[in-house]
Design a protein around this motif. Structure first.
Motif, PDB file in Angstrom:
ATOM      1  N   MET A 104     -76.166  41.286 -42.570  1.00  0.00           N
ATOM      2  CA  MET A 104     -75.464  40.341 -42.656  1.00  0.00           C
ATOM      3  C   MET A 104     -75.693  39.761 -44.024  1.00  0.00           C
ATOM      4  O   MET A 104     -75.105  39.658 -45.258  1.00  0.00           O
ATOM      5  CB  MET A 104     -75.486  39.691 -41.791  1.00  0.00           C
ATOM      6  CG  MET A 104     -74.516  40.651 -39.939  1.00  0.00           C
ATOM      7  SD  MET A 104     -73.199  41.025 -40.700  1.00  0.00           S
ATOM      8  CE  MET A 104     -71.982  40.243 -40.991  1.00  0.00           C
ATOM      9  N   GLU A 105     -77.104  39.241 -44.488  1.00  0.00           N
ATOM     10  CA  GLU A 105     -77.650  38.538 -45.316  1.00  0.00           C
ATOM     11  C   GLU A 105     -77.492  40.158 -46.419  1.00  0.00           C
ATOM     12  O   GLU A 105     -76.902  39.018 -47.563  1.00  0.00           O
ATOM     13  CB  GLU A 105     -78.730  38.109 -44.825  1.00  0.00           C
ATOM     14  CG  GLU A 105     -79.223  36.641 -44.283  1.00  0.00           C
ATOM     15  CD  GLU A 105     -79.991  36.466 -44.047  1.00  0.00           C
ATOM     16  OE1 GLU A 105     -82.020  37.021 -44.478  1.00  0.00           O
ATOM     17  OE2 GLU A 105     -80.009  35.627 -43.741  1.00  0.00           O
ATOM     18  N   ASP A 106     -77.949  40.918 -46.658  1.00  0.00           N
ATOM     19  CA  ASP A 106     -77.782  41.813 -47.705  1.00  0.00           C
ATOM     20  C   ASP A 106     -76.486  41.903 -47.947  1.00  0.00           C
ATOM     21  O   ASP A 106     -75.995  42.270 -49.370  1.00  0.00           O
ATOM     22  CB  ASP A 106     -78.695  43.223 -47.484  1.00  0.00           C
ATOM     23  CG  ASP A 106     -78.985  43.814 -48.219  1.00  0.00           C
ATOM     24  OD1 ASP A 106     -78.702  43.786 -49.323  1.00  0.00           O
ATOM     25  OD2 ASP A 106     -78.560  45.267 -48.482  1.00  0.00           O
ATOM     26  N   LEU A 107     -75.483  42.572 -47.004  1.00  0.00           N
ATOM     27  CA  LEU A 107     -74.037  42.335 -46.946  1.00  0.00           C
ATOM     28  C   LEU A 107     -73.753  41.130 -47.941  1.00  0.00           C
ATOM     29  O   LEU A 107     -72.931  41.543 -48.718  1.00  0.00           O
ATOM     30  CB  LEU A 107     -73.672  42.886 -45.846  1.00  0.00           C
ATOM     31  CG  LEU A 107     -72.033  43.330 -46.248  1.00  0.00           C
ATOM     32  CD1 LEU A 107     -72.177  44.629 -47.001  1.00  0.00           C
ATOM     33  CD2 LEU A 107     -71.279  43.417 -44.298  1.00  0.00           C
ATOM     34  N   PHE A 108     -74.001  39.990 -47.784  1.00  0.00           N
ATOM     35  CA  PHE A 108     -73.157  39.160 -48.323  1.00  0.00           C
ATOM     36  C   PHE A 108     -73.320  38.561 -49.566  1.00  0.00           C
ATOM     37  O   PHE A 108     -72.968  38.498 -50.604  1.00  0.00           O
ATOM     38  CB  PHE A 108     -74.002  37.644 -47.590  1.00  0.00           C
ATOM     39  CG  PHE A 108     -73.253  36.466 -48.193  1.00  0.00           C
ATOM     40  CD1 PHE A 108     -71.610  35.806 -47.903  1.00  0.00           C
ATOM     41  CD2 PHE A 108     -74.036  35.824 -48.928  1.00  0.00           C
ATOM     42  CE1 PHE A 108     -71.414  34.649 -48.793  1.00  0.00           C
ATOM     43  CE2 PHE A 108     -73.248  34.350 -48.889  1.00  0.00           C
ATOM     44  CZ  PHE A 108     -71.916  34.190 -48.859  1.00  0.00           C
ATOM     45  N   ARG A 109     -74.779  38.919 -49.888  1.00  0.00           N
ATOM     46  CA  ARG A 109     -75.309  38.909 -51.464  1.00  0.00           C
ATOM     47  C   ARG A 109     -74.776  39.991 -52.153  1.00  0.00           C
ATOM     48  O   ARG A 109     -73.902  39.962 -53.374  1.00  0.00           O
ATOM     49  CB  ARG A 109     -77.094  39.067 -51.329  1.00  0.00           C
ATOM     50  CG  ARG A 109     -78.046  37.992 -51.761  1.00  0.00           C
ATOM     51  CD  ARG A 109     -79.178  38.634 -51.803  1.00  0.00           C
ATOM     52  NE  ARG A 109     -80.110  38.301 -50.202  1.00  0.00           N
ATOM     53  CZ  ARG A 109     -80.914  39.021 -49.414  1.00  0.00           C
ATOM     54  NH1 ARG A 109     -80.398  39.544 -49.763  1.00  0.00           N
ATOM     55  NH2 ARG A 109     -81.477  38.661 -48.995  1.00  0.00           N
ATOM     56  N   LYS A 116     -69.323  37.784 -58.185  1.00  0.00           N
ATOM     57  CA  LYS A 116     -69.846  37.300 -59.152  1.00  0.00           C
ATOM     58  C   LYS A 116     -69.672  38.092 -60.931  1.00  0.00           C
ATOM     59  O   LYS A 116     -68.752  38.083 -62.074  1.00  0.00           O
ATOM     60  CB  LYS A 116     -71.481  37.186 -59.855  1.00  0.00           C
ATOM     61  CG  LYS A 116     -71.613  35.942 -59.102  1.00  0.00           C
ATOM     62  CD  LYS A 116     -73.347  35.418 -58.596  1.00  0.00           C
ATOM     63  CE  LYS A 116     -73.525  34.526 -58.032  1.00  0.00           C
ATOM     64  NZ  LYS A 116     -75.019  34.826 -57.925  1.00  0.00           N
ATOM     65  N   ALA A 117     -69.885  39.698 -60.973  1.00  0.00           N
ATOM     66  CA  ALA A 117     -69.453  40.508 -61.348  1.00  0.00           C
ATOM     67  C   ALA A 117     -67.862  40.513 -61.835  1.00  0.00           C
ATOM     68  O   ALA A 117     -67.548  41.177 -62.990  1.00  0.00           O
ATOM     69  CB  ALA A 117     -69.963  42.198 -61.768  1.00  0.00           C
TER      70      ALA A 117
END
Length: 120
Positions: A104-109, A116-117
Motif C-alpha cells: 500500500m505504501e508503494d502504491l501510494f508513492r 507530481k508528474a
C-alpha cells in the motif's frame, strides 16, 4: 400497630354488639371503622408484597453472584487457553499485514509520483 388493631376490634365489636341502641352517629362511626379496617388491611397487604418483592430481588442478586463466582474460573481458563492461540495467529498474520502495508505504501508513492508528474 397491634394496639391499634386491638382497639379497632373492640370498637367494632361495641358498635356491632349494641344494635338496639344504634343511632345514625353510631352507624357512621361503625362505617368509618370498617373503612379504616379495610384501608389498614390493604396497606398491610401492600407492605407484605413490597417486602416479598425486595426479598425476591435480594435472592436474585445472591443467585447471580453465585453464578458469577462459578463462571469466573471458567472464563479465566478459557482466557488462558485462548491467549496462546491469539499470539500464534498474530505471529502468523504479522508478516502478511506487513506485506500488505508495504504494498500500500508503494502504491501510494507511485500515485503521488504520478500526481507530481501531472502537475509539472
Amino acid at each position: 400497630m397491634k394496639f391499634s388493631l386491638a382497639a379497632l376490634v373492640v370498637v367494632l365489636a361495641l358498635a356491632h354488639g349494641s344494635q338496639a341502641a344504634q343511632s345514625p352517629e353510631v352507624e357512621k362511626l361503625a362505617q368509618y371503622f370498617q373503612d379504616l379496617s379495610a384501608q389498614l388491611t390493604s396497606t398491610t397487604q401492600e407492605l407484605v408484597q413490597k417486602i416479598q418483592s425486595e426479598t425476591f430481588l435480594e435472592d436474585g442478586k445472591a443467585q447471580l453472584q453465585q453464578i458469577q463466582a462459578q463462571l469466573e474460573p471458567l472464563a479465566d481458563n478459557m482466557q488462558a487457553q485462548l491467549k496462546p492461540l491469539a499470539e500464534n495467529m498474530q505471529a502468523q498474520l504479522k508478516p502478511l499485514v506487513d506485506n500488505v502495508q508495504a504494498q500500500m505504501e508503494d502504491l501510494f508513492r507511485k500515485v503521488m509520483d504520478q500526481i507530481k508528474a501531472l502537475g509539472q
